[in-house]
Scaffold this motif. Structure first.
Motif, PDB file in Angstrom:
ATOM      1  N   GLU A 104      16.213   0.890  -3.987  1.00 17.37           N
ATOM      2  CA  GLU A 104      15.194   1.262  -4.979  1.00 17.37           C
ATOM      3  C   GLU A 104      13.772   1.036  -4.463  1.00 17.37           C
ATOM      4  OE1 GLU A 104      16.366  -0.972  -8.407  1.00 17.37           O
ATOM      5  OE2 GLU A 104      18.050   0.374  -8.838  1.00 17.37           O
ATOM      6  N   SER A 105      13.613   0.096  -3.552  1.00 22.12           N
ATOM      7  CA  SER A 105      12.270  -0.254  -3.088  1.00 22.12           C
ATOM      8  C   SER A 105      11.775   0.641  -1.962  1.00 22.12           C
ATOM      9  CB  SER A 105      12.256  -1.705  -2.586  1.00 22.12           C
ATOM     10  OG  SER A 105      12.632  -2.584  -3.620  1.00 22.12           O
ATOM     11  N   VAL A 106      12.690   1.153  -1.170  1.00 27.22           N
ATOM     12  CA  VAL A 106      12.290   1.826   0.069  1.00 27.22           C
ATOM     13  C   VAL A 106      11.692   3.198  -0.226  1.00 27.22           C
ATOM     14  CG1 VAL A 106      14.420   3.097   0.636  1.00 27.22           C
ATOM     15  CG2 VAL A 106      13.076   2.048   2.474  1.00 27.22           C
ATOM     16  N   ARG A 107      10.905   3.710   0.691  1.00 27.15           N
ATOM     17  CA  ARG A 107      10.291   5.023   0.497  1.00 27.15           C
ATOM     18  C   ARG A 107      11.304   6.148   0.724  1.00 27.15           C
ATOM     19  NH1 ARG A 107       9.732   7.874   5.288  1.00 27.15           N
ATOM     20  NH2 ARG A 107       9.116   6.712   7.142  1.00 27.15           N
ATOM     21  N   LEU A 108      10.937   7.330   0.284  1.00 20.24           N
ATOM     22  CA  LEU A 108      11.683   8.541   0.579  1.00 20.24           C
ATOM     23  C   LEU A 108      11.922   8.612   2.087  1.00 20.24           C
ATOM     24  CD1 LEU A 108      12.267  11.033  -1.376  1.00 20.24           C
ATOM     25  CD2 LEU A 108      10.372  12.159  -0.224  1.00 20.24           C
ATOM     26  N   GLN A 109      13.172   8.852   2.479  1.00 20.25           N
ATOM     27  CA  GLN A 109      13.543   8.954   3.904  1.00 20.25           C
ATOM     28  C   GLN A 109      13.271   7.679   4.690  1.00 20.25           C
ATOM     29  OE1 GLN A 109      11.616  12.783   4.981  1.00 20.25           O
ATOM     30  NE2 GLN A 109      13.680  13.625   5.065  1.00 20.25           N
ATOM     31  N   GLY A 110      13.242   6.557   3.992  1.00 15.69           N
ATOM     32  CA  GLY A 110      13.062   5.281   4.664  1.00 15.69           C
ATOM     33  C   GLY A 110      14.396   4.692   5.121  1.00 15.69           C
ATOM     34  N   LYS A 111      14.314   3.452   5.621  1.00  8.57           N
ATOM     35  CA  LYS A 111      15.509   2.786   6.135  1.00  8.57           C
ATOM     36  C   LYS A 111      15.744   1.469   5.410  1.00  8.57           C
ATOM     37  CE  LYS A 111      14.280   4.339  10.702  1.00  8.57           C
ATOM     38  NZ  LYS A 111      13.783   3.858  11.987  1.00  8.57           N
TER      39      LYS A 111
ATOM     40  N   GLY B 204       0.823  -1.201   0.000  1.00  9.26           N
ATOM     41  CA  GLY B 204       0.000   0.000   0.000  1.00  9.26           C
ATOM     42  C   GLY B 204       0.858   1.252   0.000  1.00  9.26           C
ATOM     43  N   GLY B 205       2.011   1.159  -0.677  1.00 12.04           N
ATOM     44  CA  GLY B 205       2.952   2.283  -0.732  1.00 12.04           C
ATOM     45  C   GLY B 205       4.346   1.758  -0.489  1.00 12.04           C
ATOM     46  N   PRO B 206       5.363   2.519  -0.901  1.00 13.98           N
ATOM     47  CA  PRO B 206       6.734   2.038  -0.698  1.00 13.98           C
ATOM     48  C   PRO B 206       7.010   1.836   0.790  1.00 13.98           C
ATOM     49  CG  PRO B 206       6.682   4.079  -2.013  1.00 13.98           C
ATOM     50  CD  PRO B 206       5.305   3.861  -1.501  1.00 13.98           C
ATOM     51  N   PRO B 207       7.713   0.778   1.131  1.00 11.25           N
ATOM     52  CA  PRO B 207       7.896   0.423   2.546  1.00 11.25           C
ATOM     53  C   PRO B 207       8.757   1.433   3.321  1.00 11.25           C
ATOM     54  CG  PRO B 207       9.140  -1.066   1.118  1.00 11.25           C
ATOM     55  CD  PRO B 207       8.314  -0.215   0.213  1.00 11.25           C
ATOM     56  N   ASP B 208       8.483   1.516   4.623  1.00 14.89           N
ATOM     57  CA  ASP B 208       9.295   2.332   5.537  1.00 14.89           C
ATOM     58  C   ASP B 208      10.667   1.712   5.765  1.00 14.89           C
ATOM     59  OD1 ASP B 208       7.100   4.228   6.443  1.00 14.89           O
ATOM     60  OD2 ASP B 208       6.194   2.307   6.968  1.00 14.89           O
ATOM     61  N   ILE B 209      10.696   0.388   5.765  1.00 17.57           N
ATOM     62  CA  ILE B 209      11.937  -0.344   6.059  1.00 17.57           C
ATOM     63  C   ILE B 209      12.071  -1.496   5.077  1.00 17.57           C
ATOM     64  CG2 ILE B 209      13.260  -1.585   7.823  1.00 17.57           C
ATOM     65  CD1 ILE B 209      11.396  -0.459   9.938  1.00 17.57           C
ATOM     66  N   VAL B 210      13.257  -1.664   4.519  1.00 22.10           N
ATOM     67  CA  VAL B 210      13.553  -2.851   3.708  1.00 22.10           C
ATOM     68  C   VAL B 210      14.753  -3.558   4.320  1.00 22.10           C
ATOM     69  CG1 VAL B 210      14.172  -3.741   1.428  1.00 22.10           C
ATOM     70  CG2 VAL B 210      12.680  -1.744   1.609  1.00 22.10           C
ATOM     71  N   PHE B 211      14.594  -4.839   4.617  1.00 21.27           N
ATOM     72  CA  PHE B 211      15.687  -5.657   5.140  1.00 21.27           C
ATOM     73  C   PHE B 211      16.328  -6.425   3.997  1.00 21.27           C
ATOM     74  CE2 PHE B 211      12.814  -5.061   8.707  1.00 21.27           C
ATOM     75  CZ  PHE B 211      13.650  -4.855   9.788  1.00 21.27           C
ATOM     76  N   GLU B 212      17.625  -6.320   3.832  1.00 22.03           N
ATOM     77  CA  GLU B 212      18.352  -7.096   2.814  1.00 22.03           C
ATOM     78  C   GLU B 212      18.899  -8.346   3.499  1.00 22.03           C
ATOM     79  OE1 GLU B 212      20.339  -9.182   0.912  1.00 22.03           O
ATOM     80  OE2 GLU B 212      22.022  -7.975   1.616  1.00 22.03           O
ATOM     81  N   CYS B 213      18.265  -9.477   3.297  1.00 23.75           N
ATOM     82  CA  CYS B 213      18.651 -10.734   3.964  1.00 23.75           C
ATOM     83  C   CYS B 213      19.076 -11.786   2.959  1.00 23.75           C
ATOM     84  CB  CYS B 213      17.486 -11.259   4.809  1.00 23.75           C
ATOM     85  SG  CYS B 213      16.927 -10.112   6.075  1.00 23.75           S
ATOM     86  N   VAL B 214      19.781 -11.374   1.913  1.00 24.17           N
ATOM     87  CA  VAL B 214      20.262 -12.324   0.915  1.00 24.17           C
ATOM     88  C   VAL B 214      21.791 -12.392   0.960  1.00 24.17           C
ATOM     89  CG1 VAL B 214      20.356 -12.930  -1.522  1.00 24.17           C
ATOM     90  CG2 VAL B 214      18.281 -11.870  -0.588  1.00 24.17           C
ATOM     91  N   GLY B 215      22.416 -11.221   0.716  1.00 25.35           N
ATOM     92  CA  GLY B 215      23.874 -11.208   0.752  1.00 25.35           C
ATOM     93  C   GLY B 215      24.519 -11.439  -0.599  1.00 25.35           C
TER      94      GLY B 215
ATOM     95  N   ASP C 216      18.436   6.064   5.365  1.00 28.39           N
ATOM     96  CA  ASP C 216      19.391   5.543   6.346  1.00 28.39           C
ATOM     97  C   ASP C 216      19.694   4.104   5.959  1.00 28.39           C
ATOM     98  OD1 ASP C 216      19.026   7.878   7.728  1.00 28.39           O
ATOM     99  OD2 ASP C 216      18.021   6.996   9.442  1.00 28.39           O
ATOM    100  N   LEU C 217      20.962   3.818   5.739  1.00 25.57           N
ATOM    101  CA  LEU C 217      21.363   2.434   5.480  1.00 25.57           C
ATOM    102  C   LEU C 217      22.038   1.928   6.746  1.00 25.57           C
ATOM    103  CD1 LEU C 217      22.011  -0.136   4.002  1.00 25.57           C
ATOM    104  CD2 LEU C 217      23.629   1.102   2.579  1.00 25.57           C
ATOM    105  N   ILE C 218      21.325   1.059   7.444  1.00 22.45           N
ATOM    106  CA  ILE C 218      21.715   0.622   8.781  1.00 22.45           C
ATOM    107  C   ILE C 218      22.209  -0.813   8.698  1.00 22.45           C
ATOM    108  CG2 ILE C 218      20.786   0.074  11.062  1.00 22.45           C
ATOM    109  CD1 ILE C 218      18.583   2.225  10.419  1.00 22.45           C
ATOM    110  N   PHE C 219      23.441  -1.057   9.067  1.00 24.08           N
ATOM    111  CA  PHE C 219      23.915  -2.433   9.071  1.00 24.08           C
ATOM    112  C   PHE C 219      23.637  -3.066  10.433  1.00 24.08           C
ATOM    113  CE2 PHE C 219      26.028  -0.584   5.491  1.00 24.08           C
ATOM    114  CZ  PHE C 219      25.984  -1.598   4.546  1.00 24.08           C
TER     115      PHE C 219
END
Ligand SMILES: NC(=O)c1ccc[n+]([C@@H]2O[C@H](COP(=O)([O-])OP(=O)(O)OC[C@H]3O[C@@H](n4cnc5c(N)ncnc54)[C@H](OP(=O)(O)O)[C@@H]3O)[C@@H](O)[C@H]2O)c1
Ligand SMILES: NC(=O)c1ccc[n+]([C@@H]2O[C@H](COP(=O)([O-])OP(=O)(O)OC[C@H]3O[C@@H](n4cnc5c(N)ncnc54)[C@H](OP(=O)(O)O)[C@@H]3O)[C@@H](O)[C@H]2O)c1
Ligand SMILES: NC(=O)c1ccc[n+]([C@@H]2O[C@H](COP(=O)([O-])OP(=O)(O)OC[C@H]3O[C@@H](n4cnc5c(N)ncnc54)[C@H](OP(=O)(O)O)[C@@H]3O)[C@@H](O)[C@H]2O)c1
Ligand SMILES: NC(=O)c1ccc[n+]([C@@H]2O[C@H](COP(=O)([O-])OP(=O)(O)OC[C@H]3O[C@@H](n4cnc5c(N)ncnc54)[C@H](OP(=O)(O)O)[C@@H]3O)[C@@H](O)[C@H]2O)c1
Ligand SMILES: [Zn+2]
Ligand SMILES: [Zn+2]
Ligand SMILES: [Zn+2]
Ligand SMILES: [Zn+2]
Lengths: 336, 336, 336, 336
Positions: free
Chosen positions: C244-251, C223-234, C275-278
């Motif tokens: 590319e998937s995350v919303r403006l000012q998302g994490k 229902g809109g670009p996500p607030d948070i995207v987790f990269e769990c592939v590696g 914010d790109l949070i490791f």
């Protein structure tokens, strides 16, 4: 050496001589160059019990001076060094102390002793003054660090609307930092109009007389109810005034020492969903150095309204209980 | 009026005359007093596509000037007003615009037009200059606000160790704010030693030459790996250098515009568990006014290294591609 | 005892016998009941150098088991205790270790050894299983704690839109916590449709096939670009897909181990001001116990797709390199 | 239709009939299936002035029911829909309303009306129940959302030590969320031992009797003074008890409605440097849906201690003023 001793509630301080102190292994002996009289010192002499203070105590925790002798384990300082003193003395070995925050050490003691010609403090309580800072004025680093801590606790952001209750030294220095950190409006409230000038000099954008319509006045001067209200007075009813003034979901920062309990209406705080954030002491490692840096870059001199010798301390101290136009009074023992 | 036009990649700007613009209903016409040349302007002329810029465009988004005419719906400004301009033009009616943040408006356009004698901007993009700020110097408010935004995005706290890669105007102004907000160490890194002096004047506590042992040098000068590293260059590999320099669980702030992709080793960022925080534009309501306040309280003049008339723009602009000792160049159309 | 040994890249693990280990003073000897095969184990055997791992190493850091012997300084555990193991072994005495965070200890080593009948670990690495948790399943506490750490690092708030790239065990457990913490949408993306069912069982609200229109698909399902995207592939390019998937000012939360460098376009991240949070490892004191509590309250069993004895390890381990429908494979040495 | 009317302080509610309400353009008519009796309802009938409530008011803001008619502008709902109701009714058009937070709308009214057979509410106040949630139990979504809001306001982190004063429905549901979010210890304090069982069922890890040694008891049961203390009683002196119990630099969350002022000692709060965070209502967009999701995944039924018809309301309502073993009482009009 001479010092100003506290004997009992309702009795003026007493100037007497006693043997010069000598530094323990981890301490240094300082010749006091400047020592500020703090609002808390007045509170303490009215109600010493909560502070664990008894007869014969020498007040004074805003201290600068010159090192004249060092204990046998002290490497980092030597005679002649010009220093400002952090009054919170931690154990020096716990996790909080090691992280630079002795104020949160379980064994922290708040030292006094500055209303005197000499004082001993732990070497780890001393920070060297940056070049260009007047030795006596180094005593201002302490209240500057307190005020900085209040502003960091508040999470102040550029563009914030700020109100400060109480234009004493702490309130004024909060105004100084608030503007430096980008507050758009800083309205200072106090009970005498003569403080207006000083407030503006320190950075306030406006001044409001404390009284009946305080919340409305502040809101008018800020262009809306403030995001943050700092309570820098420490009298009954002032937290309530802050809660009434702040905006919906705003922050009130409790700084003043209100001894003996207070009455308030927490329902207003709940309805507004505020954060009431208390701020006490400061983080030595992070905030005292920043205060010294600010001193080096120049603080408006209006904050110091009188410089007195030791012999004047008892009389001036009493006069501050009903003070009129004073702000920070600096004791400079070499003046007497 | 005269202006400097962009024609094509690898071609110098061209000075030509065109009809004076006239303000729409919500706009004002400004006589440009100052317009800064920004590092981004150089990026844009190398690769205009990502910015949606074509032939005939007039660059220049760091603008100050005097209002000479106003559109029919403009009440808040009138001829003679001295203003600085926010280059992000939002719709003016969406939630983000109403909250003072046009940079995050879905319809935001980044305006140019400042390399000219006159420019039209929306009235809502204009902020009046505080008394005492030189009209041409008002153009510095924009990069000052950008730098402030970077520092607020970083969540910088008093006592932080900070490193800044790139001693261009943005990096230098980040240093200015970082010190103002209480950073204990601010190490500026660049590729030429002549920038050292300027960096120290703006607030850096030390300077490091960018190169092989950069991370170690920064760590030595900061007394440990920095809490925050600002990447203010915008070239390939610089984010990687920032990641390598920052401490475990530290923050890297991405400011530079690196066009055309970049290569890096995210495994190092993962191992250190860093936050890589990007910062772009600024919050008009909160940060532009704070920048103007800072201008009013005085910014080190070393940041402006040359003031040029319009006719010099093409040649100076090209020279900045391989610039040596320049920092901020200010176009002042009335000089030519 | 028997164990599965790593010999060299591109060679299957080898089952051999070796002497039973015996615990040092601060260690316990465990009979391994369960040991998960982790995506990182596969990464390590493809490129062991960055992990400092050589021939003869025994993998396996998701361990549960029964204490069978204790070192002479161990008081808190005794034979018969059922425990889950924290694989980060800190010095036990530094500030980070004392605060419960050995992952950030300067001397931290990541232990292995779980692909074996017995293993020795420091007593301080062991947490007793709550009653009702199956002994072998206790091995899941480790990836559960990793996933919890990712979610806490993300600062997930109730109502957030969340996307997760990679429906392996880590991604699935991130989905579990995200829903538990009140995420409104949790869209899981992977490259095979058979993972859809499992994703929904673990808490995902929708499933998207990874591919060309991933960002749009995620946005439609959330229902809109996500607030948070987790990269769990590696894998290379996946951080870019997250940006590319995350919303403006998302994490974007970087979890996957991408070895050997990556290419991306930081300009998109800058334009969106993300914010790109490791996130790496977890906080033993805070997060491992919470993971055990969650295990006790019941985790969907779909996450465990196979339970194998030691003798099957070499063959199954290789098959996981091009795995099809597997998720978490649990080694249970007593099965063989 | 029948409803329970408030007439005056110290008078029991009165059951009478009145005309069925009919929905305005933006409203729906609900047949009430469940309506919880809330601690606030009791406060209101003791001191209605601060709530702007007069004779003839129908209490009841924890409402679920079935849509039986819709206003002419209502598209999103139709007859037969099963819904839970958000009692904060905002204007629907301001920035706060549009962002999903009507509780912070300047024109917000807190609706009642649930102690009745039918009630009209704005369509935008209704959320459809997820499948599997019992229609009457949908009334629990409201207190669940309140409790979730308290926990999010507290910034609770996995591993936190938590104490909750007051084992009423709100306190118990705070315990539910605190454990779900990973609190390591959740000690519930109340004045009767019979609440112990219920507290443990809802998620508390321990129970303490409120009284003289409360702070010490809590600290013993938590393994140290708690990081967060929730005040969920709303009587004089309870905020003080929370301040005394919390750890140095901990957080107290003010939830209870304490009407008529309170006395406390802010000096203790200052010395401990606590954050006193008030929490009121909830964020509709983020938190109400999360509460519905939690309902769908199953909430311990112990929280509902009685289900009554409308005719029993006056007598049961009075009995709750000196309630003994009751917790949440659910009015189900179709029972009478
Ligand atoms: N939290 C901490 O770490 C910390 C550290 C240092 C100090 N403190 C406390 O902070 C407070 C301020 O310290 P200070 O040194 O600035 O004290 P101060 O010199 O006593 O200043 C207080 C100011 O408040 C004014 N005031 C009195 N009643 C007022 C009212 N109703 N409305 C507005 N202003 C009013 C006073 O005016 P008059 O002078 O005319 O009465 C005075 O100007 C004190 O309570 C002190 O104990 C706290
Ligand atoms: N995020 C935003 O909102 C925003 C806003 C404005 C600007 N920007 C970007 O921020 C960056 C800085 O802007 P600016 O106006 O300050 O640009 P600038 O004048 O080009 O400054 C960049 C500086 O970095 C130096 N540099 C080049 N390579 C370096 C290296 N390897 N290590 C350290 N320093 C190196 C340059 O030295 P030389 O001059 O000798 O090459 C120059 O001094 C640019 O990329 C600009 O596009 C971003
Ligand atoms: N940060 C930490 O502390 C930490 C801890 C543990 C693990 N990790 C790392 O986290 C990652 C996940 O761990 P894991 O155990 O869950 O690994 P995993 O079992 O390998 O799971 C990865 C999943 O991603 C899928 N995938 C592959 N390419 C994809 C694409 N383009 N788009 C979407 N999905 C794709 C895989 O599908 P196929 O199986 O069909 O290829 C697989 O289902 C690994 O990189 C691991 O090393 C990090
Ligand atoms: N902030 C908000 O948005 C919000 C929303 C809803 C409710 N509330 C307020 O939150 C509070 C709790 O609501 P509720 O519905 O759970 O109320 P409740 O049912 O009245 O629960 C209060 C509980 O506290 C117990 N209690 C009384 N004195 C105590 C003491 N000294 N120490 C410990 N426990 C004590 C009561 O025991 P007995 O029953 O035996 O007296 C009762 O179990 C009320 O004040 C209510 O108005 C606030
Ligand atoms: Zn200590
Ligand atoms: Zn807009
Ligand atoms: Zn350690
Ligand atoms: Zn509204």
């Amino acid at each position: 050496m001479k010092a100003a001793f506290f004997d009992a509630v309702a009795q003026p301080l007493r100037i007497s001589a006693q043997a010069d102190p000598s530094p323990r292994a981890d301490e240094v002996l300082l010749r006091v160059a400047g020592c500020g009289i703090c609002g808390s010192d007045l509170h303490i002499t009215e109600d010493p019990a909560p502070f664990g203070i008894g007869a014969g105590f020498v007040l004074g925790h805003e201290i600068s001076g010159e090192v004249v002798a060092v204990g046998r384990d002290v490497d980092a300082l030597s005679a002649g060094d010009r220093v400002a003193v952090v009054p919170m003395r931690g154990c020096g070995t716990c996790a909080r102390c090691l992280s630079g925050d002795p104020a949160r050490c379980p064994d922290m003691v708040l030292i006094g002793g500055g209303y005197a010609e000499y004082v001993t403090v732990a070497a780890r309580q001393c920070h060297k003054l940056p070049p260009g800072v007047d030795l006596a004025d180094g005593a201002l680093a302490e209240p500057l660090a307190v005020a900085l801590h209040c502003v960091t606790r508040a999470g102040l952001k550029p563009g914030d609307r700020v109100a400060i209750l109480g234009a004493g030294p702490i309130g004024l220095l909060v105004a100084f930092w608030a503007r430096r950190f980008g507050a758009a409006h800083v309205v200072m409230a106090d009970i005498h109009t003569h403080q207006r000038e000083r407030a503006l000099a320190l950075g306030a954008t406006d001044f409001a007389l404390s009284g009946d319509r305080l919340a409305e006045n502040i809101s008018d001067l800020c262009g809306g109810p403030p995001d943050i209200v700092f309570e820098c007075v420490g009298k009954r009813g002032l937290l309530q005034a802050a809660v009434e003034s702040v905006r919906l979901q705003g922050k009130v920062v409790g700084v003043g020492l209100c001894i003996g309990g207070d009455e308030w209406d927490p329902f207003i705080a709940l309805s507004k969903e505020i954060d009431l954030i208390f701020a006490v002491f400061f983080h030595q490692g992070r905030e005292f150095s920043a205060a010294l840096d600010a001193l080096a870059s120049g603080i408006p001199q209006q904050i110091i309204t009188e410089r007195i010798g030791l012999s004047q301390v008892p009389q001036v101290f009493e006069s501050l209980r009903r003070r009129t136009t004073q702000c920070k009074v600096l004791i400079q023992p070499d003046l007497s």
